[in-house]
Motif scaffolding. Structure first.
Motif, mmCIF file in Angstrom:
data_model
loop_
_atom_site.group_PDB
_atom_site.id
_atom_site.type_symbol
_atom_site.label_atom_id
_atom_site.label_comp_id
_atom_site.label_asym_id
_atom_site.label_seq_id
_atom_site.Cartn_x
_atom_site.Cartn_y
_atom_site.Cartn_z
ATOM 1 N N THR A 133 0.829 -1.213 0.000
ATOM 2 C CA THR A 133 0.000 0.000 0.000
ATOM 3 C C THR A 133 0.865 1.266 0.000
ATOM 4 O O THR A 133 0.487 2.278 -0.606
ATOM 5 C CB THR A 133 -0.945 0.017 1.213
ATOM 6 O OG1 THR A 133 -0.178 -0.137 2.422
ATOM 7 C CG2 THR A 133 -1.964 -1.100 1.121
ATOM 8 N N GLU A 134 2.021 1.191 0.657
ATOM 9 C CA GLU A 134 2.915 2.353 0.686
ATOM 10 C C GLU A 134 3.384 2.719 -0.723
ATOM 11 O O GLU A 134 3.527 3.906 -1.048
ATOM 12 C CB GLU A 134 4.127 2.082 1.582
ATOM 13 C CG GLU A 134 3.808 1.951 3.068
ATOM 14 C CD GLU A 134 3.246 0.575 3.435
ATOM 15 O OE1 GLU A 134 3.203 -0.305 2.554
ATOM 16 O OE2 GLU A 134 2.856 0.389 4.603
ATOM 17 N N ASP A 135 3.613 1.717 -1.569
ATOM 18 C CA ASP A 135 4.026 1.994 -2.944
ATOM 19 C C ASP A 135 2.888 2.646 -3.727
ATOM 20 O O ASP A 135 3.105 3.577 -4.519
ATOM 21 C CB ASP A 135 4.454 0.698 -3.638
ATOM 22 C CG ASP A 135 5.766 0.154 -3.105
ATOM 23 O OD1 ASP A 135 6.584 0.964 -2.623
ATOM 24 O OD2 ASP A 135 5.965 -1.075 -3.157
ATOM 25 N N LEU A 136 1.664 2.147 -3.503
ATOM 26 C CA LEU A 136 0.519 2.748 -4.193
ATOM 27 C C LEU A 136 0.362 4.206 -3.793
ATOM 28 O O LEU A 136 0.053 5.068 -4.632
ATOM 29 C CB LEU A 136 -0.755 1.966 -3.862
ATOM 30 C CG LEU A 136 -0.824 0.521 -4.357
ATOM 31 C CD1 LEU A 136 -2.130 -0.125 -3.894
ATOM 32 C CD2 LEU A 136 -0.712 0.450 -5.879
ATOM 33 N N VAL A 137 0.574 4.508 -2.515
ATOM 34 C CA VAL A 137 0.492 5.892 -2.035
ATOM 35 C C VAL A 137 1.561 6.739 -2.703
ATOM 36 O O VAL A 137 1.292 7.842 -3.207
ATOM 37 C CB VAL A 137 0.641 5.942 -0.501
ATOM 38 C CG1 VAL A 137 0.797 7.390 -0.025
ATOM 39 C CG2 VAL A 137 -0.563 5.289 0.170
ATOM 40 N N THR A 138 2.784 6.226 -2.750
ATOM 41 C CA THR A 138 3.898 6.972 -3.354
ATOM 42 C C THR A 138 3.634 7.257 -4.829
ATOM 43 O O THR A 138 3.794 8.392 -5.301
ATOM 44 C CB THR A 138 5.211 6.180 -3.210
ATOM 45 O OG1 THR A 138 5.509 6.001 -1.829
ATOM 46 C CG2 THR A 138 6.363 6.909 -3.891
ATOM 47 N N TRP A 139 3.220 6.230 -5.570
ATOM 48 C CA TRP A 139 2.991 6.402 -7.012
ATOM 49 C C TRP A 139 1.826 7.355 -7.288
ATOM 50 O O TRP A 139 1.849 8.109 -8.256
ATOM 51 C CB TRP A 139 2.731 5.048 -7.663
ATOM 52 C CG TRP A 139 3.900 4.117 -7.563
ATOM 53 C CD1 TRP A 139 5.221 4.452 -7.448
ATOM 54 C CD2 TRP A 139 3.852 2.687 -7.516
ATOM 55 N NE1 TRP A 139 6.001 3.325 -7.346
ATOM 56 C CE2 TRP A 139 5.186 2.221 -7.388
ATOM 57 C CE3 TRP A 139 2.821 1.749 -7.578
ATOM 58 C CZ2 TRP A 139 5.506 0.867 -7.330
ATOM 59 C CZ3 TRP A 139 3.135 0.403 -7.517
ATOM 60 C CH2 TRP A 139 4.455 -0.034 -7.392
ATOM 61 N N THR A 140 0.830 7.334 -6.404
ATOM 62 C CA THR A 140 -0.301 8.250 -6.570
ATOM 63 C C THR A 140 0.134 9.687 -6.311
ATOM 64 O O THR A 140 -0.238 10.607 -7.055
ATOM 65 C CB THR A 140 -1.451 7.856 -5.614
ATOM 66 O OG1 THR A 140 -1.868 6.520 -5.914
ATOM 67 C CG2 THR A 140 -2.624 8.802 -5.758
#
Length: 437
Positions: free
Chosen positions: A377-384
């Motif tokens: 989820t942290e990667d999804l937050v970063t990419w968003t």
């Protein structure tokens, strides 16, 4: 030979497995379907048309939704747990006794072919897993029909870094002196490559499908000209403009079979219409009632769509944009999880707009597919955040938490609630709701 998730893409092991299982594939009349998007719904349309025409069908779709046996169906119904375990055990014993070392996917394919043969199906409708040329399903010397659906970017590490290369891999299911149906293509290079491959391979019939058109008089109905230029109109139960391509492909495929092979000549226009109208395909632009989880006060159904690659993401966003315009609203609330290795950044770029909200989520471990892992989820937050758009983003502890968060926002702000990114996230929802498709 290509490496995919810990095993090599090659046909050696599947051929060995099938040989020791008495070559069930040689007794199957197969419709073999490859492509990037649209394979599943196209196969379902064909299946339901044949069922309405009183044919006994087998269908193999991968990946599975809730459990592996979902992939294998007779007359539209999944194989029972008992029959799946019994048949899988036979195939696994063959694999062990002959030291073949088949992958879990190859074991699944062999299980399906063995069961279809044992059940004496009239037609086996088989969806390719990855690519085509080296996919474990590609063991038919003379399929009654090969179909290539819409091609886009996916699995580049396996299939190549150009649309032409990807298209050639998909075209690997075409066979000499056999019929092939080519769906409408978004990418011009894909259509050109597929046409050339059909000529080089020597396909007996090569038909490029024209899209169906929505009726201006009847909502939810589409029309298409058959191969003899006679029009046919049918109700399309699945949502999305791209179903114009998928239904057209399925109808054209059936029309070709009934006009070139005697045993299919009994299929009528009414069979086609009834089959299309009764088709179900879970997880694609489907509205689901989640009030049993959140309470009866929730009246807005959840829109789910497993848009897992850029082409699918664009089609989903196009549908949502039309929906927002129709409802005169702007905000979209997302629950999103994605499979590691996909072009997630591109998908997020295509899906998300200023003012949207997103709950980043994960999905459960996928049974018999240990190579599938979800993005953190942290990667999804970063990419968003890297999109530099005004998006309200948060993470969820689990799916129930995600649903509670997203509907909390919906109740305050209105809009549309959408779950997307991975079929495996949708599978978690189905299990949570005890939906058995």
């Amino acid at each position: 030979m290509s490496t995919f998730s810990g095993f090599k893409l090659t046909l050696d092991k599947i051929y060995a497995l099938l040989k020791h299982a008495n070559n069930p594939h040689l007794r199957l009349s197969a419709i073999h379907i490859a492509g990037t998007n649209g394979k599943g719904s196209t196969s379902a349309y064909i299946d339901f048309i044949l069922l309405k025409s009183n044919f006994k069908t087998g269908r193999l779709n991968t990946p599975h939704l809730c459990e592996p046996r979902d992939s294998i169906r007779i007359n539209g119904v999944p194989i029972t747990k008992e029959d799946y375990q019994k048949t899988y055990s036979i195939i696994k014993t063959i694999d062990s006794n002959h030291n073949i070392g088949a992958s879990l996917y190859e074991l699944l394919v062999a299980t399906a072919y063995w069961w279809f043969d044992a059940q004496r199906v009239d037609v086996a409708i088989v969806e390719v897993g990855v690519g085509g040329r080296l996919d474990a399903t590609n063991v038919f010397d003379s399929p009654i029909l090969s179909i290539i659906t819409s091609i886009g970017w996916d699995h580049e590490e396996l299939l190549g870094n150009s649309i032409e290369a990807i298209s050639k891999e998909k075209a690997g299911i075409m066979k000499p002196d056999c019929k092939v149906i080519i769906s409408p293509q978004i990418e011009e290079a894909a259509m050109k490559t597929l046409k050339n491959c059909a000529i080089e391979i020597g396909c007996s019939h090569s038909i490029c499908v024209m899209p169906a058109k929505w009726s201006s008089q009847k909502i939810g109905y589409a029309s298409l000209e058959l191969l003899d230029s006679v029009p046919i109109e049918f109700h399309v139960p699945l949502l999305g403009d791209y179903q114009l391509n998928n239904t057209a492909t399925a109808v054209t495929a059936i029309d070709l079979l009934r006009k070139t092979e005697v045993r299919f000549s009994k299929i009528t226009d009414d069979n086609i219409k009834d089959g299309i109208a009764s088709t179900r395909w879970p997880g694609r632009l489907q509205y689901i009632d989640v009030s049993s989880i959140l309470g009866n006060s929730v009246t807005e159904k959840l829109l789910v769509d497993a848009a897992h690659n850029p082409q699918g993401a664009k089609l989903l966003r196009d549908f949502i944009d039309k929906l927002l315009q129709k409802k005169d609203i702007q905000k979209v609330h997302w629950i999103y999880a994605a499979t590691r290795g996909k072009d997630v950044r591109k998908c997020l770029d295509l899906l998300l707009r200023d003012g949207d909200t997103m709950i980043a989520n994960t999905f459960s471990k996928v049974e018999d597919m240990p190579w599938v892992n979800c993005c953190e989820t942290e990667d999804l937050v970063t990419w968003t955040k890297e999109l530099n758009r005004e998006i309200n983003i948060s993470t969820a502890k689990n799916l129930v938490d995600a649903l509670q968060q997203v509907y909390g926002r919906y109740e305050k702000e209105g809009g549309v609630v959408v779950m997307s990114g991975s079929i495996y996230l949708l599978a978690d929802l189905y299990r949570l709701l005890e939906i058995n498709e």
